[in-house]
Enzyme design. Structure first.
Site, PDB file in Angstrom:
ATOM      1  N   ASP A 120      -1.629   5.625  -5.039  1.00  0.00           N
ATOM      2  CA  ASP A 120      -2.056   4.568  -3.709  1.00  0.00           C
ATOM      3  C   ASP A 120      -2.580   3.111  -4.461  1.00  0.00           C
ATOM      4  O   ASP A 120      -3.664   3.021  -5.245  1.00  0.00           O
ATOM      5  CB  ASP A 120      -3.284   5.008  -3.316  1.00  0.00           C
ATOM      6  CG  ASP A 120      -3.703   4.446  -2.062  1.00  0.00           C
ATOM      7  OD1 ASP A 120      -4.844   5.117  -1.481  1.00  0.00           O
ATOM      8  OD2 ASP A 120      -3.278   3.473  -1.895  1.00  0.00           O
ATOM      9  N   ASP A 148       0.455  -0.862  -0.135  1.00  0.00           N
ATOM     10  CA  ASP A 148      -0.150  -0.160  -0.308  1.00  0.00           C
ATOM     11  C   ASP A 148       0.439   1.429   0.139  1.00  0.00           C
ATOM     12  O   ASP A 148       1.852   1.525   1.161  1.00  0.00           O
ATOM     13  CB  ASP A 148      -0.794  -0.377   1.652  1.00  0.00           C
ATOM     14  CG  ASP A 148      -1.337   1.053   1.506  1.00  0.00           C
ATOM     15  OD1 ASP A 148      -1.934   1.724   2.631  1.00  0.00           O
ATOM     16  OD2 ASP A 148      -2.381   2.126   0.296  1.00  0.00           O
TER      17      ASP A 148
HETATM   18  O1  LIG Z   1      -8.694   3.503   2.184  1.00  0.00           O
HETATM   19  C1  LIG Z   1      -8.389   3.491   1.269  1.00  0.00           C
HETATM   20  C2  LIG Z   1      -7.432   2.170   1.507  1.00  0.00           C
HETATM   21  N1  LIG Z   1      -7.050   1.355   2.168  1.00  0.00           N
HETATM   22  C3  LIG Z   1      -5.647   0.972   1.946  1.00  0.00           C
HETATM   23  C4  LIG Z   1      -5.463   0.025   3.379  1.00  0.00           C
HETATM   24  C5  LIG Z   1      -6.918  -1.627   3.619  1.00  0.00           C
HETATM   25  C6  LIG Z   1      -8.246  -0.918   2.802  1.00  0.00           C
HETATM   26  C7  LIG Z   1      -8.519   0.680   2.116  1.00  0.00           C
HETATM   27  N2  LIG Z   1      -8.527   3.961   0.148  1.00  0.00           N
HETATM   28  C8  LIG Z   1      -9.694   5.434   0.619  1.00  0.00           C
HETATM   29  C9  LIG Z   1      -8.802   6.096   1.454  1.00  0.00           C
HETATM   30  C10 LIG Z   1      -9.899   7.663   0.884  1.00  0.00           C
HETATM   31  C11 LIG Z   1     -10.628   7.164   0.648  1.00  0.00           C
HETATM   32  C12 LIG Z   1     -11.244   6.217   0.196  1.00  0.00           C
HETATM   33  C13 LIG Z   1     -10.592   5.831   0.361  1.00  0.00           C
HETATM   34  O2  LIG Z   1     -13.272   6.812   0.306  1.00  0.00           O
HETATM   35  C14 LIG Z   1     -13.342   7.856   0.561  1.00  0.00           C
HETATM   36  O3  LIG Z   1     -11.682   8.533   0.851  1.00  0.00           O
END
Ligand SMILES: O=C(CN1CCCCC1)Nc1ccc2c(c1)OCO2
Length: 327
Positions: free
Chosen positions: A215, A33
């Site tokens: 990301d 990640d």
């Molecule tokens: O949370 C994450 C990615 N995350 C990585 C680790 C596992 C669980 C998911 N992305 C994310 C980042 C910002 C956001 C979102 C999603 O939805 C709205 O804003």
């Protein structure tokens, strides 16, 4: 001088990509990640009700970091927490002899339910590592000085295994030149500026660019609301469905390609990547691969974008930079 390569195996609908990592004497499948900086895994300390079906790290092979603990909440509000051990971590042959391994003692249901994933390997900047009272380094930062070149690369693919490499760039994995752009590390992310966007063959811009992060841990491509709106205005049956939490399209739609200008070069995401996945198995309504970045504070170039390019995360120079090339 270490170099290494590890497979990135796509999960259902490319929701995430998992890679094998040896920690102590167990091999676990971790979600690499670039949007976070903690290496954590399910462990023999995790409650059985939370860890059923997951590979577990047994901290008996490590050395506990006394008084150290961690607690992380991701953008999607999933979360995990626990304690910390120093142990040997090997990724594609690249070895960190004393890596901070964050053993989970509690995880949210999103992680419990995702039985294929045994945890995360953060590749953002160590400045956002959540270990207290003393933050520790990411795997990349731990091995960085031992790598042939202080870089890692990301080669994700749609519905097929891709790869991560550490310590080198593989010229057989991309076409044309790599376009590099500067990275702003102030927020701990691989943050850069996108120049602009357009849809289809037309160069009619759907909007000015803006601040974005690369990301790998995020499945979709989150863009300014005006860009997302303009993109979906061109698709019959597309709608913003607030109950589903975003734009949906008929699964029968053929979305137009999506173009992103970065560093003066244009990179194209095939429209098919934006017909992301049925809302539920068998549904004829699909969730869009492009969504609005409203409320996030920056755009997120997640897997929907990254699987269309070859990406170089380069910390080998005086300041970090990101490289993109066509796959
Ligand atoms: O949370 C994450 C990615 N995350 C990585 C680790 C596992 C669980 C998911 N992305 C994310 C980042 C910002 C956001 C979102 C999603 O939805 C709205 O804003």
């Amino acid at each position: 001088c270490q170099t290494g390569e590890v497979a990135a195996d796509p999960q259902l609908y490319d929701q995430s990509y998992l890679s094998p990592v040896t920690i102590g004497n167990s091999e676990l499948m971790l979600d690499f990640d670039t949007g976070s900086a903690d290496l954590w895994c399910f462990s023999t300390e995790s409650p059985a009700a939370q860890s059923a079906g997951h590979g577990l790290y047994n901290p008996s092979t490590g050395t506990e970091l006394d008084g150290a603990f961690w607690d992380i909440t991701y953008g999607d509000q999933s979360a995990a927490s626990g304690n910390v051990f120093a142990d040997k971590v090997v990724v594609g042959g690249v070895t960190a002899t004393k890596q901070a391994v964050e053993a989970a003692t509690s995880v949210s249901y999103e992680f419990t339910e995702d039985v294929a994933s045994d945890g995360l390997l953060g590749l953002a900047f160590s400045s956002i590592n959540t270990i207290l009272p003393q933050p520790q380094t990411t795997f990349f930062d731990t091995v960085r000085n031992s790598l042939a070149k202080a870089v890692f690369t990301v080669d994700l693919k749609k519905g097929a295994a891709g790869s991560y490499t550490f310590g080198y760039i593989d010229s057989s994995k991309y076409s044309g030149a790599i376009t590099y752009v500067p990275v702003n590390t102030a927020n701990g992310f691989w943050q850069f500026t996108a120049d602009g966007y357009s849809a289809g063959g037309s160069d009619s811009s759907t909007g000015r660019g803006g601040v974005a992060i690369a990301d790998t841990g995020t499945s979709l491509l989150y863009l300014p609301a005006s860009v997302a709106k303009a993109y979906y205005s061109g698709i019959q049956g597309a709608t913003f469905d607030f109950r589903q939490g975003g734009y949906t399209i008929p699964c029968s739609a053929t979305p137009p390609d999506f173009n992103v200008a970065i560093g003066g070069k244009t990179f194209t995401v095939p429209g098919s990547y934006i017909n992301y996945a049925p809302l539920r198995a068998g549904s004829s309504t699909c969730f869009g691969g492009i969504q609005a970045d409203t409320g996030i504070g920056f755009s997120i170039f997640g897997d929907v974008f990254l699987k269309a390019v070859y990406a170089v995360f380069d910390d080998s120079g005086s300041s970090p930079r990101l490289g993109f090339a066509a796959q």
